[in-house]
Design a protein around this motif. Sequence first.
Motif, PDB file in Angstrom:
ATOM      1  N   MET A 102      -8.156  12.470  -5.155  1.00 25.76           N
ATOM      2  CA  MET A 102      -7.220  13.389  -4.541  1.00 25.76           C
ATOM      3  C   MET A 102      -7.091  13.052  -3.047  1.00 25.76           C
ATOM      4  O   MET A 102      -8.081  12.969  -2.328  1.00 25.76           O
ATOM      5  CB  MET A 102      -7.735  14.813  -4.715  1.00 25.76           C
ATOM      6  N   ALA A 103      -5.890  12.855  -2.603  1.00 22.50           N
ATOM      7  CA  ALA A 103      -5.633  12.527  -1.204  1.00 22.50           C
ATOM      8  C   ALA A 103      -5.669  13.805  -0.355  1.00 22.50           C
ATOM      9  O   ALA A 103      -5.230  14.870  -0.791  1.00 22.50           O
ATOM     10  CB  ALA A 103      -4.281  11.856  -1.067  1.00 22.50           C
ATOM     11  N   LEU A 104      -6.194  13.662   0.832  1.00 23.00           N
ATOM     12  CA  LEU A 104      -6.258  14.798   1.743  1.00 23.00           C
ATOM     13  C   LEU A 104      -4.923  14.975   2.444  1.00 23.00           C
ATOM     14  O   LEU A 104      -4.268  14.000   2.803  1.00 23.00           O
ATOM     15  CB  LEU A 104      -7.353  14.575   2.781  1.00 23.00           C
ATOM     16  N   SER A 105      -4.545  16.220   2.681  1.00 28.69           N
ATOM     17  CA  SER A 105      -3.305  16.477   3.402  1.00 28.69           C
ATOM     18  C   SER A 105      -3.490  16.128   4.879  1.00 28.69           C
ATOM     19  O   SER A 105      -4.613  15.969   5.371  1.00 28.69           O
ATOM     20  CB  SER A 105      -2.894  17.939   3.255  1.00 28.69           C
ATOM     21  N   TYR A 106      -2.388  16.028   5.577  1.00 25.09           N
ATOM     22  CA  TYR A 106      -2.416  15.688   6.998  1.00 25.09           C
ATOM     23  C   TYR A 106      -3.209  16.730   7.791  1.00 25.09           C
ATOM     24  O   TYR A 106      -4.043  16.389   8.621  1.00 25.09           O
ATOM     25  CB  TYR A 106      -0.975  15.591   7.511  1.00 25.09           C
ATOM     26  N   LYS A 107      -2.963  18.015   7.504  1.00 25.47           N
ATOM     27  CA  LYS A 107      -3.660  19.082   8.229  1.00 25.47           C
ATOM     28  C   LYS A 107      -5.161  19.039   7.973  1.00 25.47           C
ATOM     29  O   LYS A 107      -5.969  19.228   8.874  1.00 25.47           O
ATOM     30  CB  LYS A 107      -3.122  20.450   7.811  1.00 25.47           C
ATOM     31  N   THR A 108      -5.540  18.769   6.725  1.00 26.44           N
ATOM     32  CA  THR A 108      -6.957  18.689   6.388  1.00 26.44           C
ATOM     33  C   THR A 108      -7.614  17.520   7.097  1.00 26.44           C
ATOM     34  O   THR A 108      -8.727  17.653   7.633  1.00 26.44           O
ATOM     35  CB  THR A 108      -7.132  18.545   4.863  1.00 26.44           C
ATOM     36  N   ARG A 109      -6.949  16.376   7.126  1.00 28.71           N
ATOM     37  CA  ARG A 109      -7.512  15.219   7.824  1.00 28.71           C
ATOM     38  C   ARG A 109      -7.651  15.490   9.311  1.00 28.71           C
ATOM     39  O   ARG A 109      -8.630  15.089   9.936  1.00 28.71           O
ATOM     40  CB  ARG A 109      -6.649  13.976   7.582  1.00 28.71           C
ATOM     41  N   ARG A 110      -6.681  16.183   9.905  1.00 29.28           N
ATOM     42  CA  ARG A 110      -6.777  16.517  11.337  1.00 29.28           C
ATOM     43  C   ARG A 110      -7.971  17.423  11.609  1.00 29.28           C
ATOM     44  O   ARG A 110      -8.721  17.232  12.555  1.00 29.28           O
ATOM     45  CB  ARG A 110      -5.503  17.196  11.819  1.00 29.28           C
ATOM     46  N   ARG A 111      -8.153  18.423  10.753  1.00 28.32           N
ATOM     47  CA  ARG A 111      -9.264  19.357  10.947  1.00 28.32           C
ATOM     48  C   ARG A 111     -10.610  18.664  10.735  1.00 28.32           C
ATOM     49  O   ARG A 111     -11.557  18.891  11.486  1.00 28.32           O
ATOM     50  CB  ARG A 111      -9.113  20.546  10.005  1.00 28.32           C
ATOM     51  N   LEU A 112     -10.693  17.835   9.696  1.00 25.04           N
ATOM     52  CA  LEU A 112     -11.928  17.112   9.447  1.00 25.04           C
ATOM     53  C   LEU A 112     -12.254  16.126  10.570  1.00 25.04           C
ATOM     54  O   LEU A 112     -13.411  15.986  10.961  1.00 25.04           O
ATOM     55  CB  LEU A 112     -11.851  16.362   8.115  1.00 25.04           C
ATOM     56  N   SER A 113     -11.238  15.461  11.078  1.00 26.17           N
ATOM     57  CA  SER A 113     -11.486  14.514  12.168  1.00 26.17           C
ATOM     58  C   SER A 113     -11.983  15.247  13.415  1.00 26.17           C
ATOM     59  O   SER A 113     -12.882  14.752  14.106  1.00 26.17           O
ATOM     60  CB  SER A 113     -10.229  13.702  12.480  1.00 26.17           C
ATOM     61  N   LEU A 114     -11.443  16.395  13.701  1.00 26.94           N
ATOM     62  CA  LEU A 114     -11.914  17.191  14.834  1.00 26.94           C
ATOM     63  C   LEU A 114     -13.360  17.637  14.617  1.00 26.94           C
ATOM     64  O   LEU A 114     -14.190  17.549  15.520  1.00 26.94           O
ATOM     65  CB  LEU A 114     -11.005  18.400  15.049  1.00 26.94           C
ATOM     66  N   LEU A 115     -13.673  18.081  13.412  1.00 27.85           N
ATOM     67  CA  LEU A 115     -15.033  18.499  13.093  1.00 27.85           C
ATOM     68  C   LEU A 115     -16.010  17.330  13.231  1.00 27.85           C
ATOM     69  O   LEU A 115     -17.101  17.478  13.794  1.00 27.85           O
ATOM     70  CB  LEU A 115     -15.088  19.061  11.667  1.00 27.85           C
ATOM     71  N   VAL A 116     -15.616  16.168  12.741  1.00 29.90           N
ATOM     72  CA  VAL A 116     -16.479  14.985  12.844  1.00 29.90           C
ATOM     73  C   VAL A 116     -16.720  14.629  14.303  1.00 29.90           C
ATOM     74  O   VAL A 116     -17.850  14.334  14.703  1.00 29.90           O
ATOM     75  CB  VAL A 116     -15.853  13.793  12.085  1.00 29.90           C
ATOM     76  N   LEU A 117     -15.679  14.663  15.122  1.00 32.17           N
ATOM     77  CA  LEU A 117     -15.828  14.273  16.525  1.00 32.17           C
ATOM     78  C   LEU A 117     -16.597  15.297  17.357  1.00 32.17           C
ATOM     79  O   LEU A 117     -17.360  14.924  18.249  1.00 32.17           O
ATOM     80  CB  LEU A 117     -14.457  14.015  17.147  1.00 32.17           C
ATOM     81  N   VAL A 118     -16.420  16.575  17.059  1.00 33.38           N
ATOM     82  CA  VAL A 118     -17.056  17.617  17.877  1.00 33.38           C
ATOM     83  C   VAL A 118     -18.482  17.920  17.419  1.00 33.38           C
ATOM     84  O   VAL A 118     -19.361  18.159  18.242  1.00 33.38           O
ATOM     85  CB  VAL A 118     -16.197  18.903  17.867  1.00 33.38           C
ATOM     86  N   VAL A 119     -18.722  17.896  16.110  1.00 30.33           N
ATOM     87  CA  VAL A 119     -20.040  18.256  15.595  1.00 30.33           C
ATOM     88  C   VAL A 119     -20.808  17.023  15.110  1.00 30.33           C
ATOM     89  O   VAL A 119     -21.962  16.810  15.469  1.00 30.33           O
ATOM     90  CB  VAL A 119     -19.915  19.285  14.444  1.00 30.33           C
ATOM     91  N   GLY A 120     -20.163  16.220  14.297  1.00 29.83           N
ATOM     92  CA  GLY A 120     -20.845  15.094  13.666  1.00 29.83           C
ATOM     93  C   GLY A 120     -21.235  13.992  14.621  1.00 29.83           C
ATOM     94  O   GLY A 120     -22.323  13.409  14.510  1.00 29.83           O
ATOM     95  N   MET A 121     -20.372  13.683  15.550  1.00 29.28           N
ATOM     96  CA  MET A 121     -20.643  12.583  16.476  1.00 29.28           C
ATOM     97  C   MET A 121     -21.864  12.846  17.356  1.00 29.28           C
ATOM     98  O   MET A 121     -22.729  11.980  17.468  1.00 29.28           O
ATOM     99  CB  MET A 121     -19.388  12.347  17.319  1.00 29.28           C
ATOM    100  N   PRO A 122     -21.999  14.024  17.983  1.00 24.83           N
ATOM    101  CA  PRO A 122     -23.223  14.279  18.760  1.00 24.83           C
ATOM    102  C   PRO A 122     -24.485  14.236  17.892  1.00 24.83           C
ATOM    103  O   PRO A 122     -25.517  13.719  18.330  1.00 24.83           O
ATOM    104  CB  PRO A 122     -22.996  15.677  19.336  1.00 24.83           C
ATOM    105  N   LEU A 123     -24.398  14.746  16.675  1.00 23.42           N
ATOM    106  CA  LEU A 123     -25.561  14.685  15.783  1.00 23.42           C
ATOM    107  C   LEU A 123     -25.902  13.251  15.430  1.00 23.42           C
ATOM    108  O   LEU A 123     -27.080  12.878  15.372  1.00 23.42           O
ATOM    109  CB  LEU A 123     -25.292  15.489  14.506  1.00 23.42           C
TER     110      LEU A 123
END
Length: 80
Positions: free
Chosen positions: A1-22
């Motif tokens: 299942m492909a992710l929608s544009y909005k979902t990818r934007r939200r996930l990318s923000l989450l990865v950069l703000v939370v995941g990257m520092p971790l």
Amino acid sequence: MALSYKTRRRLSLLVLVVGMPLYIVAAVTLVGLFDRPTFWLELVIYVALGIVWILPLKPIFIGVGQPDPDAKPQDEQKPD
């Protein structure tokens, strides 16, 4: 299942703000467990770890900086 544009934007923000520092803390902790390697080896380790994190996440970030492909053109949208 492909992710929608909005979902990818939200996930990318989450990865950069939370995941990257971790990930950075985990990488520094991992390297700190060993005796300090030479400067060049340490540099290679950090560069490799800096590249490795993106490989599984690349599909999330592709096209996020582009306009929403599912959005209506500006001409067709109703003014608020």
